[in-house]
Structure formats: structure tokens, C-alpha cells
Scaffold this active site. Structure first.
Site, PDB file in Angstrom:
ATOM      1  N   HIS A   1     -62.920  68.141  39.436  1.00 30.43           N
ATOM      2  CA  HIS A   1     -62.910  66.701  39.690  1.00 30.43           C
ATOM      3  C   HIS A   1     -61.751  66.327  40.605  1.00 30.43           C
ATOM      4  CE1 HIS A   1     -61.988  62.430  38.181  1.00 30.43           C
ATOM      5  NE2 HIS A   1     -63.026  62.357  38.994  1.00 30.43           N
TER       6      HIS A   1
ATOM      7  N   HIS B   1     -66.747  55.449  43.690  1.00 31.95           N
ATOM      8  CA  HIS B   1     -67.735  56.342  43.094  1.00 31.95           C
ATOM      9  C   HIS B   1     -69.169  55.902  43.372  1.00 31.95           C
ATOM     10  CE1 HIS B   1     -64.189  57.267  40.543  1.00 31.95           C
ATOM     11  NE2 HIS B   1     -64.721  58.466  40.483  1.00 31.95           N
TER      12      HIS B   1
ATOM     13  N   ARG C   1     -52.270  46.404  51.242  1.00 34.87           N
ATOM     14  CA  ARG C   1     -52.292  47.782  50.735  1.00 34.87           C
ATOM     15  C   ARG C   1     -52.114  47.746  49.227  1.00 34.87           C
ATOM     16  NH1 ARG C   1     -53.761  51.795  48.913  1.00 34.87           N
ATOM     17  NH2 ARG C   1     -53.004  53.909  49.316  1.00 34.87           N
TER      18      ARG C   1
ATOM     19  N   CYS D   1     -47.357  50.830  56.574  1.00 34.62           N
ATOM     20  CA  CYS D   1     -47.943  51.813  55.667  1.00 34.62           C
ATOM     21  C   CYS D   1     -47.722  53.218  56.240  1.00 34.62           C
ATOM     22  CB  CYS D   1     -49.430  51.552  55.498  1.00 34.62           C
ATOM     23  SG  CYS D   1     -50.269  52.730  54.425  1.00 34.62           S
TER      24      CYS D   1
ATOM     25  N   TYR E   1     -47.467  60.464  49.679  1.00 29.01           N
ATOM     26  CA  TYR E   1     -46.538  59.936  50.668  1.00 29.01           C
ATOM     27  C   TYR E   1     -45.435  60.945  50.981  1.00 29.01           C
ATOM     28  CZ  TYR E   1     -48.997  55.602  49.713  1.00 29.01           C
ATOM     29  OH  TYR E   1     -49.969  54.654  49.570  1.00 29.01           O
TER      30      TYR E   1
END
Length: 594
Positions: free
Chosen positions: A150, A174, A249, A296, A434
Site C-alpha cells: 500500500h 482514491h 497548499r 512551496c 521535503y
């Protein structure tokens, strides 16, 4: 069945892994029916060779997952192939139509003869030993084999023995066909009519139902959680980015916060726990205003995707904005809470936790070095205003951290807790996301501990107008190019170079240093250049040229410059994308009037 960007997946970039999982299911089906027909399942030789080498080197690790419910080799192979979507892409593409037909036939055959289970029977299957069963839209699914591969890790176990709907509501990515195709392969039965009726009477709450309204002009990269950016040309219309057009974000649903009962908690200092209401934050500490650009880490990720697919939201070049932020200085609050020279001897980090939480109740978190937090020149704010008004919900109402010069991910929104510590935040977003890696690192070889968490961002610039593919008529005689430039860590942008011929010749753009339109003579205090500079250049159209390749590159006062191409800075998460920005413009002759 994945968690979006939190684990480095997205709608576009998860397709490789999802497709690999479909292939794994196809292999399982074929092995159940008899010997593998290698002619029907043609995987490229190089891919097969790579798979064998990876399987050989990882088989000892895979043995640890052996359970009585499934042969160990299946789980090992499934886990292997789930992470090797790119390697198997050729074979998947070659047999896409055949596999789709097979899935439809198998699903139809199974649905007509599958047993019925009660919810009580489903609930008994909540572990790897007993099997992991879930329900979805009246179907019962045995996903035991799928748990190991998964993409969202062990989060899927939260739904074990119950319904998937509440969890898929949180991670709405999903709800796409390729995910449903995977799920259909694990179907083992139908939920009893009585239990299905009970399930339907309990309305599944949508955790995003109370999210704020957003401007329709925004380009949406993810709906739940909401992530969007404005059209690039909007950015250079104003030095200060309007809140409505400032990129959004979000990692999780926007929390609903009552400002009257809001409380900010500060921990880890000798003075004990300090608790502040919103009113106390506003009245007990001086109000400071800082103009700062937030960007970002994934800004311009779409350009990296063109070189090689990465995992993450497919941001264009507008995941950046410039605003005025007002609030109390973090330094002032930490001093009031007991920060002093004694604490400075051991403290290394200041951690932040937000009010936004995932399905396990885990809050979004991040941290910054303590020196940045307590520095007079660091200008870190506990902001309660944006552009002269209270923070909008999407931007952290009622309080957020603004860490000028630092990647957006550390500017925690909906702030609820501050912790002074010897350690970095243990948050997933600090430890396993990140971060930048070598172009040679992939998801099979990545070691998150080998790279530091992104703090200051590198030099950046981009062209906002004209857009790629735009048309300029010859009669215009010149082309005007506009864009933005910014550098992290308080380093000032001192020059932007622009080329109309792909980088062969260059000219210097005019810089705009603040909202009053001051030019390059305006400079902020050294080391505190938190805001971007907008730039512009007008140049004559070259004669007898039908296409322009316009390029920009910026230089800061440390003489940091952007790399010319993306390939050397490509990384598996698609962060820190700051190569020369390029757009191609077509020149057309004016139509002749008859």
C-alpha cells in the site's frame, strides 16, 4: 489506496505504482490458473532482469513478512513490483487492453458466485494473521496481500474489519478508476443486505465539507486536500499577491477554529507551559509587519516531470506568492516563556504543530533551527493578519508561523503548539518529506536520514508572461517579458538576465523592488531580503525569426545562480526545481486584409 502527497504520491505520479500493482494481481491470477504464459505477459527483458536482481537482493528482508495466509514469495514479489512501476512500464502499456478485459471478465464471474458475509464476520478479519478485510459500496474485499505494498503505508489498517468510505473521504484521490480496478481484484464477497442498509443509514461525513470557498480562477492540483495555484500572469499584476490568488497548499482538511476559545501553547522552557489566547497574543506583544515571499518546495515540479516522473502534486510555476504578514515576533513570545542564555546552551530546534490532523489524530508538524527562531533579524512571526486583514482560513486562521526566507512547509498554519527542543520535529513532513536527493536515488534506494530537511530555498526566477506557446504578431515590433525572482535565506536578488534566443545572448531586466515600484536602487537590510522582485524587459523582435525561446535566470547578492538545465537537479520528490525557466513564443506575420 494512497495518501496523496504526504507520502510522495499524487494522481499523476502514482499511476506507475498503481499500474505495477495491477500487473502483480495479473501475475497472481495467472499463477493460480496454471504456469505463467510468458508470451501473454511480455515484460521488457531489461525490466525482468532488473526485477530479478532486486528480488534477489531483497528476499531476506521480505521473509520477515511471511504469514500463514499467503506464500511468502507472493508478498515479496508484490512489494518489489509495487515499487518498480517505472521499470515495468513497458510491459504494462503493451498489455493494457488485454488486462482491462481480463479484469472485467474475472470481476463479472466472481460477482455472480461470491458468498454473502455479515458485518460481524468482516470485523473478525482485522489483522495480518486473521486476514485484512474491508467493505466498500456493499462489496467485501480481502486486502491482506495488498497491505504490504500500500503506497500509504499502514494507514490502510485503520479500515481493517470495517468500511473504506470514511478514510477515502479524507484521501479522496482514491476515487479513481485505476484504484477501483485494484480493489476489484481483491473482492471475496458481498455484504449482507441488512448490514448494507445499516451502513447506508449512517451518513459518512466528509471532512472537507466545511472547507472555505476558493476563487474559480485558481488551477486546482488536488481537491481533497485542496491545493491550487493562480494563473502565472496574475502573479506579476501586483507586487503584493492578493490573498484570494495566493497559492493554497493544504495537507489535510482545513480545521474549524473558534477564535474565542483558541489557545496557543508554548512548551519546553524553564518557565513552564505558556498558554496564550488570541487576544493575549495581540495585546501582550508588539505587532510587527513583514513583507515576505512564501514558496512551496514543489514549485515548478511539472518541469521535472517532463524529464522523468516524480512523486508529488504537479505544480506549475505559481506555487509562490508575496504578502504582508502581521503579528507577534516568535522571539518575543519565546523570551516571555523563559528562553534565555541557559536555554541557548542546549536548545537546537523550535517545533510547531498545527490544528490540522489526519485520520490517526496526528497533527501537521515542522521545525526550524532555534537560531532562526530567536534572532532579531530572523523576523519569524506568529502572524494573525495577511495583507492587512485577518488570516483567511486557507492561510492559517487564526494564527500561523511565517518564517521568512524558508520553504513554505515550515510555515505551519493553524498553529496550536510551539516546542523548544534539542530535536527536530518528528513529523513525517520533517523527517520523510521535503528533502532533496541525488538524481541517482530512487524509491528503492532512498535513505531519508541521509538528507537534511529543506529550510532555506535556492535562487529562483520564472517567466509569467508571455506563456509557453503564445503568439506575437510581427507588427508589435517588440515583445515584453515579465516574471518574478526570489532567493531564500534573506539573500537579495540583484539581477535577472533574459535571453530571446535560448541563452546565446542576454540582456538585463528592470527590477521592481517593492509595491511602490522602486527599482534596483531600493535594497532591504542585508540578510533580510524576504520579498521577491518582479522584473520586466522589452526587446525588439529579431527579423526573419519565426520562434523565440525566451529564457530567464536570476542572480542573488551571494552570486548564487540558477542551473541551466533540470536533469542535474532532478530528484524523486521533484522539489527545489529552479533551472532556467524557458518558454517558446511563435511570431506570426499579420494577416493581409483583402
Amino acid at each position: 489506496m494512497h495518501r496523496g502527497e504526504r507520502l510522495g504520491t499524487s494522481r499523476g505520479t502514482t499511476a506507475g505504482n498503481i499500474s505495477a500493482m495491477l500487473l502483480v494481481r495479473r501475475v497472481h491470477s495467472l499463477t493460480r490458473l496454471g504456469p505463467l504464459n510468458t508470451q501473454r505477459l511480455q515484460v521488457a527483458p531489461a525490466a525482468a532482469s532488473s526485477a530479478v536482481r532486486l528480488w534477489s537482493s531483497s528476499r531476506d528482508d521480505q521473509r520477515s513478512y511471511q504469514r500463514g495466509h499467503s506464500p511468502s514469495w507472493r508478498n515479496a514479489l508484490a512489494g518489489l513490483l509495487a515499487g518498480a512501476g517505472a521499470v515495468l512500464a513497458y510491459g504494462l502499456h503493451h498489455h493494457k487492453a488485454e488486462r482491462a478485459d481480463t479484469i472485467r471478465v474475472q470481476t463479472t464471474e466472481k460477482s455472480s458466485s461470491l458468498p454473502t458475509f455479515s458485518q460481524e464476520e468482516v470485523t473478525k478479519h482485522r489483522s495480518l494473521d486473521d486476514g485484512v478485510w474491508v467493505t466498500y459500496r456493499g462489496g467485501v474485499y480481502d486486502i491482506t496481500e495488498f497491505v504490504a505494498m500500500h503506497p500509504g503505508g499502514d494507514k490502510i489498517m485503520l479500515a481493517a474489519g470495517g468500511a473504506l468510505e470514511p478514510f477515502w473521504a479524507l484521501y479522496a484521490v482514491h476515487n479513481e478508476k485505476h484504484v477501483l480496478d485494484i480493489l476489484s481484484e481483491y473482492k471475496v464477497g458481498e455484504l449482507s443486505a441488512d448490514d448494507l442498509k445499516k451502513q447506508q443509514t449512517v451518513e459518512s461525513s466528509d471532512p472537507y465539507a466545511l472547507d472555505p470557498k476558493r476563487h474559480p480562477m485558481l488551477h486546482t492540483n488536488s481537491l481533497k486536500p485542496f491545493n491550487a495555484e493562480p494563473p502565472p500572469e496574475i502573479l506579476t499584476d501586483s507586487y503584493i499577491t492578493p490573498s484570494a490568488f495566493f497559492f493554497k497548499r493544504n495537507h489535510l482538511p482545513v480545521p474549524q477554529v473558534d477564535p474565542a476559545s483558541y489557545q496557543l501553547v508554548v512548551e519546553g522552557l524553564p518557565g513552564g507551559v505558556l498558554k496564550l489566547s488570541l487576544e493575549e497574543l495581540k495585546t501582550k506583544f508588539p505587532k510587527h509587519t513583514v513583507t515576505a515571499t512564501l514558496q512551496c518546495a514543489g514549485n515548478r515540479r511539472s518541469e521535472m516531470n517532463k524529464v522523468k516522473q516524480v512523486k508529488g502534486l504537479n505544480w506549475g510555476l505559481a506555487a509562490i506568492g508575496n504578502a504582508t504578514w502581521s503579528g507577534a515576533k516568535l522571539r518575543d513570545v519565546l523570551l516571555a516563556a523563559g528562553y534565555g542564555s541557559d536555554v541557548a546552551q542546549w536548545a537546537r530546534h523550535v517545533q510547531f504543530e498545527g490544528l490540522d490532523k489526519d485520520v490517526m489524530g496526528t497533527a501537521y508538524g515542522a521545525s526550524i533551527p532555534v537560531n532562526k527562531a530567536v534572532s532579531e533579524e530572523g523576523d519569524v512571526l506568529l502572524a494573525y493578519e495577511m495583507n492587512g486583514e485577518e488570516l483567511p482560513a486557507d492561510h492559517g486562521f487564526p494564527v500561523r508561523v511565517v518564517v521568512p526566507g524558508t520553504v513554505g512547509a515550515r510555515n505551519v498554519k493553524w498553529l496550536r503548539k510551539i516546542i523548544v527542543s534539542t530535536d527536530e520535529s518528528s513529523s513525517h513532513w520533517q523527517q520523510n518529506d521535503y528533502k532533496g536527493f541525488s538524481p541517482g536515488i530512487d524509491w528503492d534506494t532512498v535513505d531519508y536520514r541521509s538528507a537534511p530537511a529543506i529550510q532555506e530555498l535556492p535562487i529562483q526566477s520564472a517567466i509569467t508572461t508571455p506563456s509557453d506557446g503564445a503568439v506575437v504578431y510581427r507588427s508589435a515590433k517588440e515583445v515584453t517579458v515579465k516574471g518574478y525572482a526570489w532567493s531564500g535565506g534573506g539573500r537579495e536578488v540583484v539581477r535577472v538576465d533574459v535571453s530571446l534566443d535560448g541563452g546565446k545572448t542576454w540582456q538585463v531586466a528592470q527590477l521592481r523592488g517593492n509595491e511602490k515600484g522602486q527599482g534596483p536602487e531600493f535594497s532591504p537590510p542585508p540578510g533580510r531580503a524576504w520579498a521577491w522582485k518582479l522584473w520586466e524587459v522589452s526587446a525588439p523582435l529579431p527579423p526573419e525569426v519565426q520562434e523565440l525561446e525566451i529564457v530567464c535566470k536570476a542572480v542573488d547578492n551571494s552570486y548564487n545562480m540558477q542551473p541551466d538545465t533540470i536533469s542535474p537537479i532532478w530528484n524523486l520528490r521533484g522539489v527545489l526545481s529552479n533551472a532556467w525557466h524557458r518558454v517558446k513564443v511563435n511570431i506570426r506575420e499579420d494577416a493581409v486584409e483583402e
